[in-house]
Design an enzyme around this catalytic site. Sequence first.
Site, PDB file in Angstrom:
ATOM      1  N   CYS A  62       0.844  -1.201   0.000  1.00  0.00           N
ATOM      2  CA  CYS A  62       0.000   0.000   0.000  1.00  0.00           C
ATOM      3  C   CYS A  62       0.882   1.255   0.000  1.00  0.00           C
ATOM      4  CB  CYS A  62      -0.990  -0.026   1.159  1.00  0.00           C
ATOM      5  SG  CYS A  62      -2.378   1.117   0.951  1.00  0.00           S
ATOM      6  N   HIS A  95      -3.349  -5.461   0.511  1.00  0.00           N
ATOM      7  CA  HIS A  95      -2.841  -5.750   1.860  1.00  0.00           C
ATOM      8  C   HIS A  95      -2.848  -7.260   2.109  1.00  0.00           C
ATOM      9  CE1 HIS A  95      -2.608  -1.730   3.788  1.00  0.00           C
ATOM     10  NE2 HIS A  95      -3.543  -1.409   2.915  1.00  0.00           N
ATOM     11  N   GLU A 121      -1.358  -8.846   4.310  1.00  0.00           N
ATOM     12  CA  GLU A 121      -1.218  -9.137   5.744  1.00  0.00           C
ATOM     13  C   GLU A 121      -2.537  -9.124   6.504  1.00  0.00           C
ATOM     14  OE1 GLU A 121      -1.385  -4.671   5.782  1.00  0.00           O
ATOM     15  OE2 GLU A 121      -0.767  -6.251   4.407  1.00  0.00           O
TER      16      GLU A 121
END
Length: 247
Positions: A92, A186, A188
Amino acid sequence: MSTQQTVLLVQNAEGSGPGRLVEWITEAGLRPVVLRADAGEPVPTEPGTHAAVVLLGGGLLPDDDARAPWLGAERTLARTCLRTRTPLLGICLGGQLLAVVAGGRVAADHGKPEKGVTDVHIRADARDDPLLGALLGALRGSVPAVESHRDAITALPQDAVWLASSERCPYQAFRLGAAAWGLQMHPEVHADGIASWDPADVRELGFDPEEVTARARSQSDLLETTWSGVLRRFLVLAGTPLSPVPS
């Protein structure tokens, strides 16, 4: 003294932590080192002994030095990783920062925002990519990814390989050189993390919080399989040192 390889993760905002990356890095036999730049920990300008570097997200622009004075050092760190060919993953904001330091452009509030799980198209140019090439056959070249952004890359660096796009955001993933990747998504973030998002923030971007959470939960297993595999392939590079780019 331990000789276990380490991966440096630079955190830029309290709400944009490393999430599942810590678990995946540990499972790969490396040690994650989370640096809280947003909490005042100094950002190094070179990777040092770290085998790889991950630049995390945050509600900032790559040159928002007035709000985040550590970003200058983070940009230098990214440049050094490119020069030394230290494996680098920008997520990001981190991906946008990587684009900027290599000559690309990023704009605030550009295009349509993305929030929650989005279908990302893996482009044919990713066929030989060490990280995303394996995804080309999945779901006819589209995979789910978690998104949370309103700023966007508007032009990739001249030497970048454009790897992935989405309906709302063309520049979802790119590679620079042999060992640096920028992601708009993202990897994660897991479904439980999405469920904890402030509903008011989700609505502000034009999305229904319940629908966003429901889709994340329905895609949870596929998200885990897809992006843990991408990270594992990135970490393989951490154990394969490359020679620095010639001056």
